[in-house]
Design a protein around this motif. Structure first.
Motif, mmCIF file in Angstrom:
data_model
loop_
_atom_site.group_PDB
_atom_site.id
_atom_site.type_symbol
_atom_site.label_atom_id
_atom_site.label_comp_id
_atom_site.label_asym_id
_atom_site.label_seq_id
_atom_site.Cartn_x
_atom_site.Cartn_y
_atom_site.Cartn_z
ATOM 1 N N GLN A 158 0.639 -1.120 -0.522
ATOM 2 C CA GLN A 158 0.192 -0.051 -0.158
ATOM 3 C C GLN A 158 0.644 1.023 0.059
ATOM 4 O O GLN A 158 0.428 1.654 -1.488
ATOM 5 C CB GLN A 158 -0.731 0.149 1.321
ATOM 6 C CG GLN A 158 -1.495 1.190 0.799
ATOM 7 C CD GLN A 158 -2.844 1.219 2.266
ATOM 8 O OE1 GLN A 158 -2.570 0.663 3.529
ATOM 9 N NE2 GLN A 158 -3.869 1.610 2.079
ATOM 10 N N ASP A 206 -6.937 6.447 -1.570
ATOM 11 C CA ASP A 206 -7.470 5.398 -1.772
ATOM 12 C C ASP A 206 -7.511 3.515 -1.959
ATOM 13 O O ASP A 206 -7.903 3.180 -1.896
ATOM 14 C CB ASP A 206 -9.372 5.528 -2.382
ATOM 15 C CG ASP A 206 -9.814 7.253 -2.141
ATOM 16 O OD1 ASP A 206 -9.583 7.695 -0.795
ATOM 17 O OD2 ASP A 206 -9.957 7.701 -2.701
ATOM 18 N N SER A 249 -7.207 0.339 -2.063
ATOM 19 C CA SER A 249 -7.561 -0.931 -1.074
ATOM 20 C C SER A 249 -8.412 -2.007 -1.313
ATOM 21 O O SER A 249 -7.766 -2.068 -3.011
ATOM 22 C CB SER A 249 -9.121 -0.049 -0.216
ATOM 23 O OG SER A 249 -10.279 -0.171 -1.946
ATOM 24 N N MET A 250 -8.164 -2.931 -0.933
ATOM 25 C CA MET A 250 -9.032 -4.229 -1.348
ATOM 26 C C MET A 250 -7.241 -5.208 -1.980
ATOM 27 O O MET A 250 -7.361 -5.584 -2.456
ATOM 28 C CB MET A 250 -10.143 -4.163 -2.561
ATOM 29 C CG MET A 250 -11.143 -3.902 -1.476
ATOM 30 S SD MET A 250 -12.018 -3.401 -2.415
ATOM 31 C CE MET A 250 -12.730 -5.496 -3.560
ATOM 32 N N GLY A 287 -4.592 -4.880 -6.264
ATOM 33 C CA GLY A 287 -6.599 -3.832 -5.530
ATOM 34 C C GLY A 287 -6.400 -2.907 -6.008
ATOM 35 O O GLY A 287 -6.136 -2.690 -7.542
#
Length: 144
Positions: free
Chosen positions: A98, A108, A110-111, A122
């Protein structure tokens, strides 16, 4: 897609000049208050963590800390390897993957999940647009 425009931030390519760092600072300090915090600091704090510099615990980056890191090449990007994302054994944690995406200018993020080829994949936002993002074992960050 935007893969050619994305950069990897795991290894500084070169140290920036005073002029380049001052220009970068002016762009980063959007509210001109002399400190990067909140959204202003996110990318630069991630760059610091990626390069082993440790970001301030309060997530506030003053100009002197910013300039020192800038001049030492912490905020300078290296080119993405051709063919990225590359398959291979990926030892990055989700947080490290990340940080690499954040340092590359994504927000943003995420995932993130690591697929069977060792690539973290992601969703994120880049240049105000929703995108899929991939981080490989070498730290290459690309839209996919």
């Amino acid at each position: 897609m935007a893969a050619t425009a994305c950069l990897v931030f795991s290894v500084p390519a070169f140290a920036a000049t005073d002029e380049e760092c001052n220009t970068m600072w002016k762009q980063a300090d959007a509210n001109n208050d002399g400190t990067l915090n909140g959204a202003e600091a996110t990318r630069y704090a991630a760059w610091m963590r990626v390069n082993g510099k440790g970001a301030p615990a309060d997530s506030m980056i003053g100009k002197s800390v910013f300039m020192d890191n800038c001049k030492s090449g912490v905020f300078t990007a290296a080119a993405v390897d051709e063919g990225a994302p590359l398959e291979g054994a990926n030892s990055f944690t989700e947080g490290q993957a990340q940080d690499r995406a954040l340092a590359a200018g994504y927000t943003d993020v995420s995932m993130l999940t690591k697929d069977d080829k060792g690539i973290w994949r992601g969703t994120a936002t880049i240049d105000g647009k929703a995108s899929k993002v991939a981080v490989d074992y070498k730290g290459n960050v690309v839209s996919n």
